[in-house]
Design a protein around this motif. Structure first.
Motif, PDB file in Angstrom:
ATOM      1  N   ASN A 261       0.820  -1.215   0.000  1.00 38.23           N
ATOM      2  CA  ASN A 261       0.000   0.000   0.000  1.00 38.23           C
ATOM      3  C   ASN A 261       0.854   1.266   0.000  1.00 38.23           C
ATOM      4  O   ASN A 261       0.358   2.343  -0.316  1.00 38.23           O
ATOM      5  CB  ASN A 261      -0.927   0.013   1.224  1.00 38.23           C
ATOM      6  CG  ASN A 261      -1.964  -1.096   1.163  1.00 38.23           C
ATOM      7  OD1 ASN A 261      -2.401  -1.468   0.073  1.00 38.23           O
ATOM      8  ND2 ASN A 261      -2.340  -1.636   2.306  1.00 38.23           N
ATOM      9  N   THR A 262       2.102   1.150   0.396  1.00 34.90           N
ATOM     10  CA  THR A 262       2.990   2.309   0.415  1.00 34.90           C
ATOM     11  C   THR A 262       4.335   1.932  -0.181  1.00 34.90           C
ATOM     12  O   THR A 262       4.749   0.772  -0.095  1.00 34.90           O
ATOM     13  CB  THR A 262       3.192   2.832   1.852  1.00 34.90           C
ATOM     14  OG1 THR A 262       4.104   3.938   1.830  1.00 34.90           O
ATOM     15  CG2 THR A 262       3.747   1.743   2.753  1.00 34.90           C
ATOM     16  N   ASP A 263       4.981   2.908  -0.818  1.00 34.42           N
ATOM     17  CA  ASP A 263       6.327   2.656  -1.331  1.00 34.42           C
ATOM     18  C   ASP A 263       7.366   3.499  -0.593  1.00 34.42           C
ATOM     19  O   ASP A 263       8.494   3.643  -1.056  1.00 34.42           O
ATOM     20  CB  ASP A 263       6.389   2.929  -2.832  1.00 34.42           C
ATOM     21  CG  ASP A 263       6.072   4.378  -3.172  1.00 34.42           C
ATOM     22  OD1 ASP A 263       5.651   5.119  -2.265  1.00 34.42           O
ATOM     23  OD2 ASP A 263       6.239   4.764  -4.347  1.00 34.42           O
ATOM     24  N   MET A 264       6.973   4.070   0.574  1.00 34.06           N
ATOM     25  CA  MET A 264       7.905   4.832   1.399  1.00 34.06           C
ATOM     26  C   MET A 264       8.668   3.859   2.296  1.00 34.06           C
ATOM     27  O   MET A 264       8.064   3.026   2.985  1.00 34.06           O
ATOM     28  CB  MET A 264       7.161   5.862   2.246  1.00 34.06           C
ATOM     29  CG  MET A 264       6.314   6.830   1.431  1.00 34.06           C
ATOM     30  SD  MET A 264       7.302   7.839   0.313  1.00 34.06           S
ATOM     31  CE  MET A 264       8.127   8.897   1.500  1.00 34.06           C
ATOM     32  N   LEU A 265       9.990   3.962   2.292  1.00 35.28           N
ATOM     33  CA  LEU A 265      10.820   3.004   3.010  1.00 35.28           C
ATOM     34  C   LEU A 265      10.478   2.957   4.493  1.00 35.28           C
ATOM     35  O   LEU A 265      10.310   1.874   5.077  1.00 35.28           O
ATOM     36  CB  LEU A 265      12.295   3.356   2.818  1.00 35.28           C
ATOM     37  CG  LEU A 265      13.298   2.385   3.439  1.00 35.28           C
ATOM     38  CD1 LEU A 265      13.232   1.038   2.750  1.00 35.28           C
ATOM     39  CD2 LEU A 265      14.709   2.949   3.363  1.00 35.28           C
TER      40      LEU A 265
END
Length: 724
Positions: A261-265
């Motif tokens: 759902n997220t591609d933030m590390l």
């Protein structure tokens, strides 16, 4: 079925095809690092996405395959025929597991499950039974994490480092109370006090805290719960929480199966339970400080987390790989929109109705005599034509995907036959209607297998005949006169005319004294039950199939013919329409009847001269600028009950390199033609391939140009023979 799961199934099947293609290339070409990496990523994506849906069987089996590919990447395992064979079998089994999911099945049956276990065992055996191959996912992750150091303790305990601030007591907080509360959610295994900051006795401030604590803590609680114990003192202490190795392995496993759902590390690490919100905030603050000190360039957040000892380096690497997968997936989704085939067919049908309605509106506009209305209607007609072309392009796909599936077929069948056969592919970028692609697969499969079994000779026979030991099979496609041509060619022994003719006479298909051309003799192999094979194999030779091939191709309004040279090879040429829905047509009239000729096959229109009209009783051809042009009178062919007009025209068409003419009364111009199938009563009507509805509501018949061209040429040849 859930849309997300359906998307996973479709993407996984595509990735399996990609893996299969790579394996077939690696078998004959030098190993390239990027090629192997692409195959590893495909397997990793299948496994990782399967974990999101709880497809444990796919995860477990693909993990073993992934381990093997990882060994290949590292150079510990080399690509050879045995490994390729085994990995292809693995692809088949993964495809079977995905098929079970697609069919909403519970699980594999006992035989299939046993086969899967045997494949996995064979792969582990090939890997040499190493721990890496046999280990479960957590053990692999644990080995990776332990390698990074970072002060991890042995055992199964959390390690907490707590440095309280000087002002914590003045702010009303008791450090011991927090440690006491910590013991309510687990067991404190050991507690060490660090008093290195304690000053001389005369310099001690009784209201200041100089102590820090190092705690080994055993608990089933997660990292966030442990951190919440110190929630009220977060501003007055520096807290570091290091999970035990066993927990870290589980964290990485969760990271690899993150929802995406997220591609933030940072958010990925929080979702996996590796990082807390406070730790991320501290790391972001440190990142800003480093940027200010370094002249504005921010270091990567993963690097900051590793340098501060918050997250292990290997964990960050896994998170970065997951981040890349998610971003690649989003980029792919941004490029393509998945639309069901049913919706696309419905759109094509509606566009067809729009074309018919537009033709009616155009007719009324012409009859009205209103110039402005006629001009406005012309603009609408142009837009309708563009919409039609755009809608049809949505259903056009490249035939290369169908051709590439035969790489595996050729490999497996050639091994089964004990022959060395290579497949060449040409024209893979040629596009045609998706419906045609779906229906041409089975006929092509039969032609390919037949060519390999009966066309291409064994290596010894080829060498004796002065040929290369390795046989060649070629699939090719190209556009020609509004059709797509698909060729299946081999460099084998070719068809034996005498044997075919003798067999046809024995079966009563051909009379003993009947004279046939080479092409007619070769086409006898399409007769039902016809076979000249000296022995029956499990691939072919029973005389079943070639007649089905021809029938299936004719059902697509196509044709098939054969060219062959004994000792040199055989070429089977299939001609198919580009689309089965809407075409540009040329409308002609014969009496009160209307016919449509596919515009792509029309070369020109010429007037039938008076001399040629008078000579038509004795010949069926005209002299077209020095070239003999055979023709068919549509009035006679379809028994139109109307006298010929004072003027007749010839519509010159071309199909398959042959030209012919259709004699008609009236040329009515171009016409957007919506193809409607003929009913069962008219299905076998020779020379007609379909029907359409005119703007007046009347029905016009669509001419079967290939059949009529062959008829015209055959009549011309017969008249020439009788004349001789």
């Amino acid at each position: 079925m859930d849309q997300a799961l359906q998307t996973y199934i479709e993407e996984s099947r595509g990735l399996l095809e990609e893996m299969e293609g790579i394996l077939l290339r690696l078998e004959s070409e030098p190993q390239e690092e990027e090629t192997v990496n692409a195959m590893f990523r495909a397997a990793h994506t299948i496994k990782g996405s399967a974990g999101l849906f709880g497809l444990d069987a796919i995860v477990a089996f693909t993990h073993v395959v992934e381990n093997a590919l990882d060994e290949v990447r590292e150079g510990a395992l080399s690509i050879n025929g045995e490994l390729v064979e085994l990995l292809l079998t693995c692809c088949d089994h993964i495809g079977l597991l995905i098929a079970v999911v697609a069919e909403a099945g519970e699980a594999l049956d006992a035989e299939q499950a046993a086969a899967g276990a045997a494949i996995a065992a064979a792969l582990r055996s090939l890997l040499g039974g190493t721990a890496a191959a046999d280990a479960a996912v957590p053990a692999v992750c644990e080995a990776r994490l332990a390698a990074s150091g970072g002060g991890l303790l042995e055992g199964d305990s959390w390690h907490l480092s707590i440095v309280f601030g000087r002002e914590v007591l003045k702010n009303g907080m008791d450090p011991i109370s927090f440690i006491r509360y910590l013991s309510t959610i687990g067991d404190i295994v050991s507690l060490r006090i660090d008093d290195s900051e304690l000053p001389e006795l005369n310099a001690i401030d009784p209201e200041s805290c100089y102590l820090s604590f190092s705690i080994e803590f055993r608990s089933e609680a997660d990292k966030k719960t442990i951190e919440d114990v110190f929630e009220f003192v977060r501003e007055d202490c520096k807290l570091r929480i290091f999970p035990p190795p066993s927990h870290l392995a589980a964290f990485v496993d969760r990271l690899e199966h993150a929802s995406g759902n997220t591609d933030m590390l940072g958010q990925l690490l929080i979702e996996a339970g590796i990082l807390t919100g406070h730790e991320l905030e501290d790391a972001l603050a440190s990142q800003e400080s480093m940027a200010a000190a370094g002249g504005g360039a921010k270091p990567p957040i993963g690097e900051v987390l590793v340098n501060e000892g918050v997250v292990q380096k290997e964990v960050v690497e896994v998170a970065l790989e997951k981040q890349r997968q998610i971003r690649d997936h989003k980029a792919q989704e941004a490029r393509f929109i998945r639309v069901s085939a049913e919706k696309l067919d419905e759109l094509i049908n509606l566009v067809g109705e729009l074309v018919i309605a537009g033709a009616g509106a155009s007719l009324l506009a012409r009859r009205s005599g209103d110039a402005a209305l006629h001009e406005a209607n012309s603009a609408v007609s142009n837009l309708v034509e563009e919409i039609r072309d755009g809608a049809l392009k949505l259903r056009m796909v490249e035939i290369g995907e169908t051709f590439n599936r035969f790489q595996r077929v050729v490999r497996d069948v050639s091994k089964e036959l004990g022959k060395d056969i290579g497949l060449e592919i040409g024209g893979a970028e040629t596009e045609l209607d998706k419906t045609v692609v779906e229906k041409i697969g089975d006929p092509l499969m039969h032609l390919v297998r037949n060519a390999m079994d009966h066309g291409i000779e064994p290596a010894a026979a080829r060498v004796a005949a002065g040929k290369p030991a390795k046989g060649s099979l070629r699939l090719n496609a190209y556009h020609d006169s509004g059709s797509i041509v698909i060729e299946v060619a081999d460099d084998g022994g070719g068809l034996k005319k005498e044997r075919i003719l003798r067999k046809a006479i024995e079966r009563g298909i051909v009379g003993p004294g009947q004279s046939l051309s080479d092409n007619e003799i070769y086409n006898l192999v399409f007769e039902a039950g016809f076979s000249t094979a000296e022995q029956v194999t499990n691939l072919s030779g029973r005389g079943v199939g070639m007649d089905v091939v021809k029938r299936n191709i004719q059902a697509l309004r196509g044709s098939v013919d054969i060219e062959s040279a004994e000792g040199r090879g055989t070429l089977v040429r299939i001609r198919l329409p580009l689309t089965l829905a809407i075409i540009d047509g040329f409308l002609v009239g014969v009496g009160k009847s209307a016919f449509v000729v596919p515009l792509d096959m029309v070369l020109e229109c010429v007037e039938l001269s008076e001399a040629d009209r008078k000579a038509a009783d004795t010949r069926n051809y005209v002299n077209l600028r020095g070239e003999v042009l055979p023709f068919v009178r549509l009035r006679d062919q379809f028994e139109v009950k109307a006298a010929a007009g004072k003027r007749e025209n010839i519509v010159v068409v071309q199909y398959g390199g042959q030209k012919a003419g259709f004699v008609v009364d009236e040329l009515m111009g171009e016409f957007q033609t919506v193809i409607k199938p003929l009913g069962n009563v008219f299905r076998n009507l020779r020379g007609i391939s379909g029907s359409t509805i005119l703007g007046t509501g009347e029905v016009a018949l669509i001419l079967d140009v290939p059949t009529l061209v062959q008829l015209a040429v055959a009549r011309d040849e017969q008249m020439a023979m009788h004349g001789a």
